[in-house]
Design a protein around this motif. Structure first.
Motif, mmCIF file in Angstrom:
data_model
loop_
_atom_site.group_PDB
_atom_site.id
_atom_site.type_symbol
_atom_site.label_atom_id
_atom_site.label_comp_id
_atom_site.label_asym_id
_atom_site.label_seq_id
_atom_site.Cartn_x
_atom_site.Cartn_y
_atom_site.Cartn_z
ATOM 1 N N SER A 53 6.140 -7.147 17.027
ATOM 2 C CA SER A 53 6.043 -8.005 15.848
ATOM 3 C C SER A 53 7.425 -8.494 15.442
ATOM 4 C CB SER A 53 5.421 -7.220 14.694
ATOM 5 O OG SER A 53 5.553 -7.923 13.482
ATOM 6 N N TYR A 54 7.478 -9.734 14.954
ATOM 7 C CA TYR A 54 8.742 -10.261 14.436
ATOM 8 C C TYR A 54 9.226 -9.460 13.234
ATOM 9 C CZ TYR A 54 8.386 -14.418 17.374
ATOM 10 O OH TYR A 54 8.318 -15.269 18.441
ATOM 11 N N TYR A 55 8.342 -8.720 12.609
ATOM 12 C CA TYR A 55 8.710 -7.931 11.433
ATOM 13 C C TYR A 55 9.334 -6.596 11.807
ATOM 14 C CZ TYR A 55 5.635 -11.395 9.357
ATOM 15 O OH TYR A 55 5.055 -12.573 8.990
ATOM 16 N N PHE A 56 9.187 -6.166 13.068
ATOM 17 C CA PHE A 56 9.716 -4.866 13.474
ATOM 18 C C PHE A 56 11.238 -4.778 13.314
ATOM 19 C CE2 PHE A 56 10.734 -1.264 16.129
ATOM 20 C CZ PHE A 56 9.702 -0.388 15.849
ATOM 21 N N PRO A 57 12.014 -5.804 13.700
ATOM 22 C CA PRO A 57 13.469 -5.724 13.467
ATOM 23 C C PRO A 57 13.828 -5.575 11.977
ATOM 24 C CG PRO A 57 13.003 -7.434 15.064
ATOM 25 C CD PRO A 57 11.677 -6.976 14.508
ATOM 26 N N LEU A 58 12.990 -6.101 11.093
ATOM 27 C CA LEU A 58 13.237 -5.900 9.659
ATOM 28 C C LEU A 58 13.111 -4.432 9.285
ATOM 29 C CD1 LEU A 58 11.304 -8.959 8.175
ATOM 30 C CD2 LEU A 58 13.775 -8.712 8.526
ATOM 31 N N LEU A 59 12.155 -3.739 9.913
ATOM 32 C CA LEU A 59 12.012 -2.307 9.682
ATOM 33 C C LEU A 59 13.258 -1.565 10.165
ATOM 34 C CD1 LEU A 59 10.292 0.232 8.957
ATOM 35 C CD2 LEU A 59 9.584 0.211 11.350
ATOM 36 N N VAL A 60 13.784 -1.958 11.320
ATOM 37 C CA VAL A 60 14.990 -1.315 11.854
ATOM 38 C C VAL A 60 16.157 -1.506 10.878
ATOM 39 C CG1 VAL A 60 16.662 -1.322 13.735
ATOM 40 C CG2 VAL A 60 14.223 -1.544 14.247
ATOM 41 N N LEU A 61 16.317 -2.722 10.350
ATOM 42 C CA LEU A 61 17.384 -2.965 9.365
ATOM 43 C C LEU A 61 17.186 -2.124 8.112
ATOM 44 C CD1 LEU A 61 17.778 -6.844 9.610
ATOM 45 C CD2 LEU A 61 19.367 -5.086 10.435
ATOM 46 N N LEU A 62 15.951 -2.008 7.651
ATOM 47 C CA LEU A 62 15.651 -1.201 6.471
ATOM 48 C C LEU A 62 15.972 0.271 6.710
ATOM 49 C CD1 LEU A 62 14.430 -1.074 3.611
ATOM 50 C CD2 LEU A 62 12.214 -0.711 4.698
ATOM 51 N N VAL A 63 15.629 0.782 7.892
ATOM 52 C CA VAL A 63 15.922 2.179 8.217
ATOM 53 C C VAL A 63 17.432 2.398 8.277
ATOM 54 C CG1 VAL A 63 15.753 3.917 10.054
ATOM 55 C CG2 VAL A 63 13.728 2.625 9.377
ATOM 56 N N CYS A 64 18.161 1.479 8.897
ATOM 57 C CA CYS A 64 19.625 1.606 8.959
ATOM 58 C C CYS A 64 20.235 1.594 7.564
ATOM 59 C CB CYS A 64 20.225 0.475 9.800
ATOM 60 S SG CYS A 64 19.872 0.584 11.557
ATOM 61 N N TRP A 65 19.742 0.709 6.711
ATOM 62 C CA TRP A 65 20.249 0.628 5.338
ATOM 63 C C TRP A 65 19.918 1.899 4.562
ATOM 64 C CZ3 TRP A 65 17.314 0.170 0.727
ATOM 65 C CH2 TRP A 65 18.088 -0.043 -0.418
ATOM 66 N N ARG A 66 18.678 2.385 4.721
ATOM 67 C CA ARG A 66 18.231 3.576 3.976
ATOM 68 C C ARG A 66 19.007 4.829 4.392
ATOM 69 N NH1 ARG A 66 17.099 6.645 0.382
ATOM 70 N NH2 ARG A 66 15.076 7.570 0.041
#
Length: 135
Positions: free
Chosen positions: A25-38
């Motif tokens: 999903s195109y949204y999966f990289p957003l999850l990766v960014l969120l995890v890195c930020w968190r």
């Protein structure tokens, strides 16, 4: 509108693995960014996201293998930020309808069994089984 044309299914191809088309999903990289930020660490976030990706992919392949072994068909996996989706069509038998949904959790049990000795040896077992704490 066809369900696969929905923005929830927007994705890019990750290739064909074991005769199964894998899409992300195109949204999966957003999850990766969120995890890195968190986690406040790019390295730790990428490691955590990679482990999550591989374990969810293995789970979905568990469904694919189970459906194929019981006479059904499954040729597509979509990796989504909230998990994966294996598109399967079980054979019209009790065995296929029982084992297809069980294939993913059986892979999870195998992964837990494989990693349990390392978790016990690390001394972090109590933190590892706590659902709201990141060890």
């Amino acid at each position: 509108m066809n369900n696969r044309e929905s923005p929830l299914f927007w994705s890019f191809s990750c290739g064909i693995w074991f005769q199964t088309r894998v899409r992300i999903s195109y949204y999966f990289p957003l999850l990766v960014l969120l995890v890195c930020w968190r986690l406040k660490s790019v390295e730790l976030g990428l490691i955590f996201s990679g482990i999550l990706f591989l374990s969810v992919l293995a789970h979905e392949f568990g469904h694919i293998v189970a459906v194929r072994l019981t006479g059904g068909s499954g040729n597509d996996i979509l990796m989504w930020p909230l998990g994966g989706l294996a598109f399967v069509q079980p054979f019209m038998s009790f065995k296929s309808r029982l084992l297809t949904p069980a294939g993913g959790p059986l892979v999870n049990l195998a992964l837990c069994g494989i990693t349990l000795p390392a978790v016990i040896h690390s001394g972090l077992l109590s933190k590892a089984i706590h659902p709201l704490e990141f060890p």
